[in-house]
Design an enzyme around this catalytic site. Structure first.
Site, short mmCIF file in Angstrom:
data_model
loop_
_atom_site.label_atom_id
_atom_site.label_comp_id
_atom_site.label_asym_id
_atom_site.label_seq_id
_atom_site.Cartn_x
_atom_site.Cartn_y
_atom_site.Cartn_z
CG HIS A 191 -4.03 3.99 11.45
ND1 HIS A 191 -3.54 2.71 11.26
CD2 HIS A 191 -4.25 4.49 10.21
CE1 HIS A 191 -3.45 2.47 9.95
NE2 HIS A 191 -3.87 3.52 9.30
CE LYS A 219 -4.49 -1.72 5.35
NZ LYS A 219 -4.43 -0.59 6.27
CG HIS A 260 -0.48 0.40 2.65
ND1 HIS A 260 -0.42 1.48 3.49
CD2 HIS A 260 0.51 0.57 1.75
CE1 HIS A 260 0.58 2.27 3.13
NE2 HIS A 260 1.16 1.76 2.08
CG HIS A 265 -3.97 4.62 1.85
ND1 HIS A 265 -3.36 3.68 1.06
CD2 HIS A 265 -3.67 4.30 3.12
CE1 HIS A 265 -2.71 2.85 1.84
NE2 HIS A 265 -2.88 3.17 3.08
CG ASP A 308 -4.25 6.35 6.30
OD1 ASP A 308 -3.21 6.44 5.60
OD2 ASP A 308 -4.29 5.69 7.36
N1 NCD Z 1 -0.64 5.99 6.24
C1 NCD Z 1 0.46 6.20 6.91
O1 NCD Z 1 1.35 6.90 6.46
N2 NCD Z 1 0.63 5.63 8.11
C2 NCD Z 1 -0.28 4.67 8.73
C3 NCD Z 1 -0.03 3.29 8.22
C4 NCD Z 1 -0.71 3.08 6.90
O2 NCD Z 1 -1.91 3.37 6.77
O3 NCD Z 1 -0.05 2.65 5.98
C5 NCD Z 1 -0.05 4.69 10.21
O4 NCD Z 1 -0.59 3.81 10.89
O5 NCD Z 1 0.64 5.61 10.70
ZN ZN Z 2 -3.81 3.57 7.31
ZN ZN Z 3 -1.93 2.31 4.70
#
Ligand code: NCD
Ligand code: ZN
Ligand code: ZN
Length: 413
Positions: A58, A140, A174, A228, A293
């Site tokens: 991200h 996604k 997810h 994840h 992630d």
């Molecule tokens: N994994 C997380 O806890 N946060 C991710 C969003 C996601 O991957 O679900 C984010 O973009 O901050």
């Molecule tokens: Zn993520």
């Molecule tokens: Zn996620």
């Protein structure tokens, strides 16, 4: 004359040392003979692997660049040994329109020092058809944000998209079931104990969501990839159904007792699991994929309450050393490293020219020094994030060079 030769390279699973000839960003020769080239890089008998690919980052660009941007995120990727990243659509605006996808492609093309691909968010069928002109690598779906009804429509639209366009049907999910998360969160919403976050989004919500997404993907003739994966039960379900999945380093190395040490710094979705319910290093096999992630937030956003802090852990600059340390401890087979960090992701995401050191493939490489020791120091990281549960951890084994299309983007040999 070749552009580049990478000399004195050890290759996983092969004896002796090799010289790799590169020309115009492609692998041209793999030989023990000497090679001449305009540029010579001596990697001093370290391991040369196919460029690592992180299918789950991200980079927050556009719209959330206080947390990260494509420049800092891609520098973190290079510094962490990754030649390629796949970015997620939950930016601002969401990457679920032709316009937003085009804008992010332009931003990344200007700022990224590593290869990048973009996952698209879902939308109505017309908009998704338009997005297909830009060839997103996959779509996604954040199951935790959808109801059962909206999921039926999303997956049906994706199925129709596959029937009517060049979309290959790959959908990354997810997996947390919104109804279970809402119910348990309501019960625990007044808690100030960070560990309760792991019970507010219990492993059962992941197990149920994995079952549901397998049904939806199969019904609509889609190819599913689970992000994840953190619950042991969910891993067994995915394996039984031959579904590809990713592990993050935090789910592999920490259980929910880490909340007692790190508080909301280790808050992430899905949350860290109880010791007896979680996936572990020993679960990694020849089909596993590491997807970090990498989800950075500002310190201020991380230091709010149990249910108001932002969820997400940045892992690009720690994951490779964390897993090489497990190799040095004898907990993980070195022969799996190229598969879980490169080959398997290239296969799932259809990156036909990546994932292997072979003539004709892209000249993306990751160099590993299995003996490089150190201690993580977040103040030396490229990411904008100023926190990591692994800050201060000692490691043995590290990425020491990253090469993208024959160009060195990180050098610490
Ligand atoms: N994994 C997380 O806890 N946060 C991710 C969003 C996601 O991957 O679900 C984010 O973009 O901050
Ligand atoms: Zn993520
Ligand atoms: Zn996620």
């Amino acid at each position: 004359m070749l552009d580049l030769v990478i000399k004195n390279s050890k290759l996983i699973g092969k004896n002796g040392e090799y010289n790799i000839g590169v020309d115009e960003g492609k692998i041209k020769e793999i030989t023990k003979e000497n090679l001449k080239a305009d540029n010579v890089i001596d990697i001093k008998s370290n391991y040369l692997l196919s460029g690592f690919i992180d299918p789950h980052v991200h980079f927050r660009d556009p719209g959330l660049t206080a947390k990260e941007n494509f420049k800092t995120g891609s520098l973190a990727a290079a510094h962490g040994g990754f030649a390629t990243v796949i970015d997620m659509p939950n930016t601002l605006p969401k990457t679920n329109t032709y316009k937003a996808l085009k804008e992010k492609m332009d931003i990344a093309s200007k700022k990224s020092c590593v290869n990048f691909y973009l996952q698209a968010g879902h939308n109505d069928l017309d908009e998704m058809c338009r997005m297909m002109e830009l060839n997103p690598i996959s779509f996604k779906v954040f199951m935790d944000l959808e109801t059962d009804e909206s999921l039926e429509e999303i997956f049906s639209n994706l199925g129709q998209l596959k029937d009517n366009t060049s979309y290959n049907g790959l959908v990354a999910t997810h997996c947390e079931k919104r109804s279970i998360v809402s119910e348990k969160t309501e019960e625990l919403k007044d808690s100030n104990d960070p560990i309760d976050y792991s019970y507010a989004r219990p492993y059962t919500s992941e197990d149920e969501s994995v079952k549901q997404t397998i049904e939806l993907a199969s019904k609509n003739n889609l190819r599913l990839h689970i992000c994840h994966l953190s619950s042991k039960n969910a891993l067994n379900i995915a394996r039984k159904n031959n579904i590809s999945y990713e592990f993050t380093p935090h789910h592999l190395l920490l259980d929910n007792s880490a909340f007692n040490t790190y508080g909301t710094m280790v808050k992430t979705n899905p949350p860290l699991r109880p010791e007896d319910k979680r996936v572990k290093i020993s679960d990694i096999d020849e089909n596993s994929i590491i997807g970090t992630d990498h989800a950075p937030h500002t310190l201020d956003e991380k230091q709010k309450g149990v249910f108001t802090s932002s969820p997400g852990i940045p892992s690009l600059e720690t994951v490779v050393s964390l897993l090489l340390t497990e190799v040095n401890k004898g907990n993980l087979d070195l022969n799996l490293i190229e598969r879980i960090f490169s080959t398997n992701a290239a296969k799932v995401f259809d990156l036909k020219t990546k994932g292997e050191i072979a003539v004709g493939k892209d000249a993306d490489f990751t160099v590993l020094d299995l003996n490089r020791e150190g201690k993580f120091d977040i103040t030396t990281f490229q990411t904008k994030a100023e926190y990591s549960p692994f800050d201060g951890w000692e490691y043995k084994g590290a990425p020491v060079m990253t090469i993208v299309a024959g160009k060195v983007v990180f050098d610490n040999v």
